[in-house]
Write a protein that holds these residues in place. Structure first.
Motif, PDB file in Angstrom:
ATOM      1  N   PHE A 112      24.726  43.812  39.807  1.00 31.79           N
ATOM      2  CA  PHE A 112      26.012  43.882  40.497  1.00 31.79           C
ATOM      3  C   PHE A 112      27.071  44.275  39.473  1.00 31.79           C
ATOM      4  O   PHE A 112      27.429  43.482  38.592  1.00 31.79           O
ATOM      5  N   GLU A 113      27.577  45.482  39.580  1.00 31.06           N
ATOM      6  CA  GLU A 113      28.458  46.042  38.561  1.00 31.06           C
ATOM      7  C   GLU A 113      29.886  45.526  38.702  1.00 31.06           C
ATOM      8  O   GLU A 113      30.561  45.788  39.697  1.00 31.06           O
ATOM      9  N   VAL A 114      30.357  44.829  37.684  1.00 30.26           N
ATOM     10  CA  VAL A 114      31.744  44.369  37.655  1.00 30.26           C
ATOM     11  C   VAL A 114      32.648  45.580  37.465  1.00 30.26           C
ATOM     12  O   VAL A 114      32.468  46.357  36.527  1.00 30.26           O
ATOM     13  N   PRO A 115      33.611  45.793  38.357  1.00 37.60           N
ATOM     14  CA  PRO A 115      34.491  46.964  38.236  1.00 37.60           C
ATOM     15  C   PRO A 115      35.228  46.992  36.900  1.00 37.60           C
ATOM     16  O   PRO A 115      35.653  45.953  36.386  1.00 37.60           O
ATOM     17  N   SER A 116      35.405  48.189  36.361  1.00 35.21           N
ATOM     18  CA  SER A 116      36.044  48.330  35.056  1.00 35.21           C
ATOM     19  C   SER A 116      37.548  48.136  35.100  1.00 35.21           C
ATOM     20  O   SER A 116      38.138  47.557  34.187  1.00 35.21           O
ATOM     21  N   HIS A 117      38.196  48.612  36.159  1.00 39.27           N
ATOM     22  CA  HIS A 117      39.654  48.684  36.142  1.00 39.27           C
ATOM     23  C   HIS A 117      40.348  47.946  37.273  1.00 39.27           C
ATOM     24  O   HIS A 117      41.569  47.951  37.328  1.00 39.27           O
ATOM     25  N   GLN A 118      39.614  47.350  38.185  1.00 34.71           N
ATOM     26  CA  GLN A 118      40.270  46.669  39.282  1.00 34.71           C
ATOM     27  C   GLN A 118      39.570  45.349  39.563  1.00 34.71           C
ATOM     28  O   GLN A 118      38.372  45.198  39.303  1.00 34.71           O
ATOM     29  N   HIS A 119      40.329  44.419  40.071  1.00 35.72           N
ATOM     30  CA  HIS A 119      39.780  43.123  40.444  1.00 35.72           C
ATOM     31  C   HIS A 119      39.675  43.100  41.965  1.00 35.72           C
ATOM     32  O   HIS A 119      40.696  43.077  42.661  1.00 35.72           O
ATOM     33  N   PRO A 120      38.460  43.154  42.515  1.00 32.89           N
ATOM     34  CA  PRO A 120      38.311  43.254  43.968  1.00 32.89           C
ATOM     35  C   PRO A 120      38.951  42.081  44.704  1.00 32.89           C
ATOM     36  O   PRO A 120      38.982  40.952  44.201  1.00 32.89           O
ATOM     37  N   LEU A 121      39.448  42.372  45.881  1.00 31.71           N
ATOM     38  CA  LEU A 121      40.004  41.331  46.728  1.00 31.71           C
ATOM     39  C   LEU A 121      38.932  40.288  47.020  1.00 31.71           C
ATOM     40  O   LEU A 121      37.798  40.625  47.341  1.00 31.71           O
ATOM     41  N   ARG A 122      39.275  39.010  46.860  1.00 31.40           N
ATOM     42  CA  ARG A 122      38.362  37.900  47.137  1.00 31.40           C
ATOM     43  C   ARG A 122      37.024  38.113  46.414  1.00 31.40           C
ATOM     44  O   ARG A 122      35.948  38.012  46.991  1.00 31.40           O
ATOM     45  N   PHE A 123      37.126  38.369  45.119  1.00 35.24           N
ATOM     46  CA  PHE A 123      35.943  38.692  44.318  1.00 35.24           C
ATOM     47  C   PHE A 123      34.951  37.528  44.304  1.00 35.24           C
ATOM     48  O   PHE A 123      33.745  37.717  44.510  1.00 35.24           O
ATOM     49  N   ALA A 124      35.444  36.318  44.057  1.00 32.80           N
ATOM     50  CA  ALA A 124      34.550  35.161  44.014  1.00 32.80           C
ATOM     51  C   ALA A 124      33.850  34.961  45.357  1.00 32.80           C
ATOM     52  O   ALA A 124      32.668  34.590  45.413  1.00 32.80           O
ATOM     53  N   ASP A 125      34.555  35.223  46.455  1.00 32.82           N
ATOM     54  CA  ASP A 125      33.952  35.092  47.780  1.00 32.82           C
ATOM     55  C   ASP A 125      32.873  36.150  47.986  1.00 32.82           C
ATOM     56  O   ASP A 125      31.829  35.876  48.604  1.00 32.82           O
ATOM     57  N   LEU A 126      33.115  37.361  47.477  1.00 25.08           N
ATOM     58  CA  LEU A 126      32.098  38.416  47.578  1.00 25.08           C
ATOM     59  C   LEU A 126      30.817  37.992  46.866  1.00 25.08           C
ATOM     60  O   LEU A 126      29.710  38.143  47.405  1.00 25.08           O
ATOM     61  N   ILE A 127      30.939  37.450  45.664  1.00 22.68           N
ATOM     62  CA  ILE A 127      29.766  36.984  44.924  1.00 22.68           C
ATOM     63  C   ILE A 127      29.052  35.888  45.716  1.00 22.68           C
ATOM     64  O   ILE A 127      27.820  35.873  45.820  1.00 22.68           O
ATOM     65  N   PHE A 128      29.837  34.972  46.279  1.00 23.09           N
ATOM     66  CA  PHE A 128      29.254  33.890  47.080  1.00 23.09           C
ATOM     67  C   PHE A 128      28.488  34.444  48.280  1.00 23.09           C
ATOM     68  O   PHE A 128      27.364  33.997  48.585  1.00 23.09           O
ATOM     69  N   GLN A 129      29.048  35.424  48.967  1.00 18.03           N
ATOM     70  CA  GLN A 129      28.396  35.997  50.143  1.00 18.03           C
ATOM     71  C   GLN A 129      27.094  36.712  49.763  1.00 18.03           C
ATOM     72  O   GLN A 129      26.120  36.672  50.513  1.00 18.03           O
ATOM     73  N   VAL A 130      27.087  37.365  48.607  1.00 15.13           N
ATOM     74  CA  VAL A 130      25.838  37.996  48.137  1.00 15.13           C
ATOM     75  C   VAL A 130      24.779  36.929  47.902  1.00 15.13           C
ATOM     76  O   VAL A 130      23.613  37.086  48.309  1.00 15.13           O
TER      77      VAL A 130
END
Length: 266
Positions: A107-125
């Motif tokens: 799962f590639e961490v974006p280089s230049h942006q912090h995705p909206l609700r990033f921690a929630d996205l990881i949780f959903q995966v």
């Protein structure tokens, strides 16, 4: 060693261009001590999404060629999936290739942006039954600017992949310092090359392993470069390294000097 992040698959992204390039990368990795190598092409390249069967077919061709060449390495399938909500439905419906077609997803961490609700996205995966292996967070600008954001976003139970070159200073002092900070944390770590070719961003883990052994101990280096990545492929639990908490040495005889010497060897 086991390298779970490479662009050894030919003819897709900014990695190997031809199968001959792939073979050369496999030979270099093997000579450097790697025995299993994951082909993890970018999920999306030039606006096109890679077909999982294309990865399987090209990896099969590559394994056949390296066997003919007598190279002691095995290539497994995978895919580098951007950690963005745009791709969650593909993940949810199992339309992306996991590492070795197991339960771990690069799962590639974006280089230049912090995705909206990033921690929630990881949780959903994770709720889909997959284990996200967070790729090179030390190279993410938001995390570089705010180390606390990294700790708050990526739970310490989630495996993190640190790039070998980051530990060796290939991406600059800030990235290198952050990479060493992360590997000393109480979290499961995987070291991978993110190899792209034989001339630059090479698929070599040996120098990083040697540096880790010198700084954290042989047991920790083996776990990060062998044990944890193998466990992810096999669906087994990954571990947190038991490392020395001693203060890093100073001066040219310390970490900085060893990095310079390792870069000359690499």
């Amino acid at each position: 060693m086991v390298d779970l992040h490479t662009h050894v698959m030919f003819g897709w992204d900014d990695g190997a261009g031809t199968i001959e390039d792939s073979v050369a990368m496999a030979r270099l990795a093997s000579d450097n001590g790697t025995r299993i190598m994951a082909a993890t092409p970018h999920l999306v390249w030039s606006g096109v999404t890679v077909d999982p069967q294309t990865i399987r077919d090209r990896v099969a061709q590559l394994n056949e060629r390296i066997a003919q060449e007598g190279i002691d390495i095995r290539i497994v399938v995978g895919c580098e999936v951007p950690a963005l909500w745009d791709h969650f439905n593909l993940i949810k419906h199992k339309k992306v290739l996991t590492l070795g077609e197991g339960s771990a997803l690069l799962f590639e961490v974006p280089s230049h942006q912090h995705p909206l609700r990033f921690a929630d996205l990881i949780f959903q995966v994770r709720m889909t039954g997959l284990t996200p292996l967070m790729a090179h967070p030390e190279r993410s600008t938001p995390f570089l600017q705010n180390h606390d954001l990294f700790r708050a976003t990526i739970d310490e139970s989630i495996p993190v992949q640190i790039t070998a070159g980051s530990l060796l200073g290939a991406y600059g002092k800030s990235v290198g310092g952050f990479a060493w900070e992360i590997v000393r944390q109480e979290r499961p770590i995987v070291i991978a090359s993110d190899g792209h070719g034989v001339e630059h961003r090479r698929p070599r883990l040996g120098s990083a392993h040697a540096m880790l052994a010198g700084e954290l101990g042989e047991e920790a280096a083996d776990l990060m470069c062998r044990g944890n990545p193998a466990a992810l492929l096999e669906g087994n639990p990954i571990q947190i390294a038991r490392i020395s908490r001693k203060a890093p040495p100073e001066g040219s005889r310390g970490l900085a000097g060893r990095i310079r010497r390792a870069l000359r060897r690499d």
